[in-house]
Write a protein that holds these residues in place. Structure first.
Motif, PDB file in Angstrom:
ATOM      1  N   THR A  76     -30.167 -56.765  13.292  1.00  0.00           N
ATOM      2  CA  THR A  76     -30.788 -57.439  12.141  1.00  0.00           C
ATOM      3  C   THR A  76     -29.724 -57.925  11.169  1.00  0.00           C
ATOM      4  O   THR A  76     -29.793 -59.051  10.655  1.00  0.00           O
ATOM      5  CB  THR A  76     -31.767 -56.492  11.422  1.00  0.00           C
ATOM      6  OG1 THR A  76     -32.854 -56.187  12.306  1.00  0.00           O
ATOM      7  CG2 THR A  76     -32.320 -57.136  10.154  1.00  0.00           C
ATOM      8  N   GLU A  77     -28.707 -57.107  10.931  1.00  0.00           N
ATOM      9  CA  GLU A  77     -27.637 -57.501  10.016  1.00  0.00           C
ATOM     10  C   GLU A  77     -26.814 -58.652  10.593  1.00  0.00           C
ATOM     11  O   GLU A  77     -26.392 -59.549   9.848  1.00  0.00           O
ATOM     12  CB  GLU A  77     -26.737 -56.303   9.735  1.00  0.00           C
ATOM     13  CG  GLU A  77     -27.400 -55.232   8.879  1.00  0.00           C
ATOM     14  CD  GLU A  77     -26.583 -53.956   8.789  1.00  0.00           C
ATOM     15  OE1 GLU A  77     -26.656 -53.281   7.749  1.00  0.00           O
ATOM     16  OE2 GLU A  77     -25.856 -53.626   9.755  1.00  0.00           O
ATOM     17  N   GLN A  78     -26.591 -58.653  11.904  1.00  0.00           N
ATOM     18  CA  GLN A  78     -25.850 -59.759  12.514  1.00  0.00           C
ATOM     19  C   GLN A  78     -26.634 -61.070  12.414  1.00  0.00           C
ATOM     20  O   GLN A  78     -26.060 -62.129  12.135  1.00  0.00           O
ATOM     21  CB  GLN A  78     -25.535 -59.448  13.980  1.00  0.00           C
ATOM     22  CG  GLN A  78     -24.497 -58.358  14.160  1.00  0.00           C
ATOM     23  CD  GLN A  78     -24.040 -58.223  15.596  1.00  0.00           C
ATOM     24  OE1 GLN A  78     -23.473 -59.143  16.168  1.00  0.00           O
ATOM     25  NE2 GLN A  78     -24.289 -57.063  16.189  1.00  0.00           N
ATOM     26  N   ILE A  79     -27.935 -60.991  12.647  1.00  0.00           N
ATOM     27  CA  ILE A  79     -28.766 -62.194  12.515  1.00  0.00           C
ATOM     28  C   ILE A  79     -28.738 -62.687  11.071  1.00  0.00           C
ATOM     29  O   ILE A  79     -28.512 -63.879  10.806  1.00  0.00           O
ATOM     30  CB  ILE A  79     -30.211 -61.910  12.960  1.00  0.00           C
ATOM     31  CG1 ILE A  79     -30.265 -61.581  14.448  1.00  0.00           C
ATOM     32  CG2 ILE A  79     -31.106 -63.118  12.661  1.00  0.00           C
ATOM     33  CD1 ILE A  79     -31.610 -61.024  14.905  1.00  0.00           C
ATOM     34  N   ALA A  80     -28.961 -61.788  10.118  1.00  0.00           N
ATOM     35  CA  ALA A  80     -28.991 -62.172   8.705  1.00  0.00           C
ATOM     36  C   ALA A  80     -27.649 -62.739   8.257  1.00  0.00           C
ATOM     37  O   ALA A  80     -27.595 -63.717   7.496  1.00  0.00           O
ATOM     38  CB  ALA A  80     -29.388 -60.982   7.835  1.00  0.00           C
ATOM     39  N   ALA A  81     -26.546 -62.140   8.719  1.00  0.00           N
ATOM     40  CA  ALA A  81     -25.217 -62.644   8.347  1.00  0.00           C
ATOM     41  C   ALA A  81     -24.984 -64.036   8.912  1.00  0.00           C
ATOM     42  O   ALA A  81     -24.412 -64.916   8.241  1.00  0.00           O
ATOM     43  CB  ALA A  81     -24.141 -61.679   8.835  1.00  0.00           C
ATOM     44  N   SER A  82     -25.401 -64.274  10.152  1.00  0.00           N
ATOM     45  CA  SER A  82     -25.254 -65.596  10.766  1.00  0.00           C
ATOM     46  C   SER A  82     -26.084 -66.629  10.018  1.00  0.00           C
ATOM     47  O   SER A  82     -25.621 -67.750   9.757  1.00  0.00           O
ATOM     48  CB  SER A  82     -25.673 -65.542  12.234  1.00  0.00           C
ATOM     49  OG  SER A  82     -24.891 -64.625  12.971  1.00  0.00           O
ATOM     50  N   VAL A  83     -27.318 -66.260   9.659  1.00  0.00           N
ATOM     51  CA  VAL A  83     -28.183 -67.172   8.917  1.00  0.00           C
ATOM     52  C   VAL A  83     -27.625 -67.430   7.515  1.00  0.00           C
ATOM     53  O   VAL A  83     -27.647 -68.566   7.021  1.00  0.00           O
ATOM     54  CB  VAL A  83     -29.618 -66.605   8.837  1.00  0.00           C
ATOM     55  CG1 VAL A  83     -30.470 -67.431   7.881  1.00  0.00           C
ATOM     56  CG2 VAL A  83     -30.256 -66.579  10.225  1.00  0.00           C
ATOM     57  N   THR A  84     -27.099 -66.397   6.869  1.00  0.00           N
ATOM     58  CA  THR A  84     -26.516 -66.561   5.530  1.00  0.00           C
ATOM     59  C   THR A  84     -25.344 -67.535   5.564  1.00  0.00           C
ATOM     60  O   THR A  84     -25.206 -68.405   4.685  1.00  0.00           O
ATOM     61  CB  THR A  84     -26.058 -65.197   4.981  1.00  0.00           C
ATOM     62  OG1 THR A  84     -27.191 -64.335   4.868  1.00  0.00           O
ATOM     63  CG2 THR A  84     -25.401 -65.343   3.617  1.00  0.00           C
TER      64      THR A  84
END
Length: 353
Positions: A194-202
């Protein structure tokens, strides 16, 4: 755990919500838009699609590059007409990157624009394709050659969808995450999914906010994609998009090294990051480098000779008019493996932790 990432674009702003169960908020989002009808275009089983809370037409879709055509867009728009969809209504995509692209383009063109909400169900679509407003389909001559910019009204990245993916589809999504390491996201390898997805989206949201129309900084998001797109076409899409981008990321490091933009340790870092995600790093042995160069000349960044997003002393940036001989040297320096071996390795059950 849920994360919300804003994409700030004035009156086109929206939020990307990441986490388990977030698709359950679809009816709330549709209600805020004031839509009275929805067309849901889904490449997944009906039970995967939450109730939009309004009169709904459910249309089947098929993920995969073969369906990413203008004919598919035309067929969808015809269904919109027959259902009586208006500009005050909404279209919802539920599927991978192909579905996001095709449905987004159909929404952009129908009545010159109708609201669209994305429910990306693949890792690749959650970290990249569903965010940023790029919609496009392919022509026989190249990837994503016909498209439009059309921002969604919301993106719901439900990580519960990912538990249903085959290992190879998960790995393909990691190809987009791996390239984020070299364009400003930092090292994501120790974070939760979840953090990797959110970081990529950010990272993507920040770039899109300053360059929505791909006139400058947004080129950074194409790291690894110039060769990646050429490899997809050259292999008849036997390589998944994320696999091809992973090979393209390794190539970008090697080309930057040939041009003396980075040192050997940084090149080694490219290999280490891609290998961490269990992605391929070799060129398919059957593919002619000359064919790849010809295909890369058709890339949208090739306005002045060959153009690549490359790492360098100040980070990644677009480098134009790259000499063909440097590109060929970088290609020649890459290991080779039979396409069947690359695809077979990708189809194994091993998925990065």
């Amino acid at each position: 755990m849920r994360r919300t990432v804003p994409v700030r674009l004035g009156d086109r702003s929206y939020e990307v919500t990441v986490g388990p169960g977030v698709r359950g908020s679809l009816a709330e989002v549709v209600g805020r838009l004031g839509a009275r009808r929805a067309v849901v275009v889904s490449a997944r089983p009906p039970e995967w699609v939450p109730d939009p809370g309004v009169e709904t037409l459910l249309l089947p879709a098929r993920d995969g590059e073969q369906g990413k055509t203008l004919a598919t867009v035309e067929a969808l728009c015809g269904e919109f007409v027959r259902f009586g969809l208006t500009r005050s209504d909404v279209v919802v995509s539920c599927g991978g990157g192909t579905t996001t692209d095709v449905v987004g383009l159909a929404a952009a063109l129908y009545h010159r624009g109708v609201d669209v909400i994305h429910l990306p169900t693949s890792l690749l679509a959650q970290v990249d394709a569903s965010v940023g407003g790029k919609t496009a389909v392919n022509l026989p001559d190249g990837k994503n050659l016909v498209g439009a910019f059309w921002q969604p009204r919301a993106v719901l990245c439900d990580t519960d969808y990912l538990s249903t993916l085959p290992p190879r589809e998960m790995r393909s999504g990691f190809g987009e995450i791996a390239r984020c390491h070299f364009i400003g996201a930092g090292d994501l390898r120790g974070l939760s999914l979840t953090e990797q997805i959110a970081a990529s989206v950010t990272l993507k949201a920040g770039i899109v906010e300053v360059d929505e129309r791909d006139a400058g900084k947004r080129h950074l998001l194409n790291y690894g994609h110039t060769l990646g797109h050429a490899l997809e076409l050259a292999t008849g899409f036997a390589l998944r998009h994320g696999e091809a981008v992973a090979i393209g990321t390794v190539f970008a490091g090697r080309l930057a090294r040939v041009l003396r933009r980075i040192d050997q340790s940084r090149l080694d870092e490219h290999l280490a990051v891609v290998r961490h995600y269990a992605l391929p790093t070799a060129l398919p042995a059957e593919v002619d480098p000359g064919l790849l160069v010809r295909q890369m000349h058709r890339d949208k960044k090739a306005t002045d000779g060959l153009g690549f997003v490359l790492d360098g002393p100040v980070g990644a940036e677009l480098v134009s008019d790259v000499p063909v001989d440097a590109v060929l040297r970088a290609l020649d320096g890459m290991p080779r493996a039979p396409l069947a071996a690359l695809v077979g390795a990708a189809a194994s059950d091993a998925v990065p932790a």
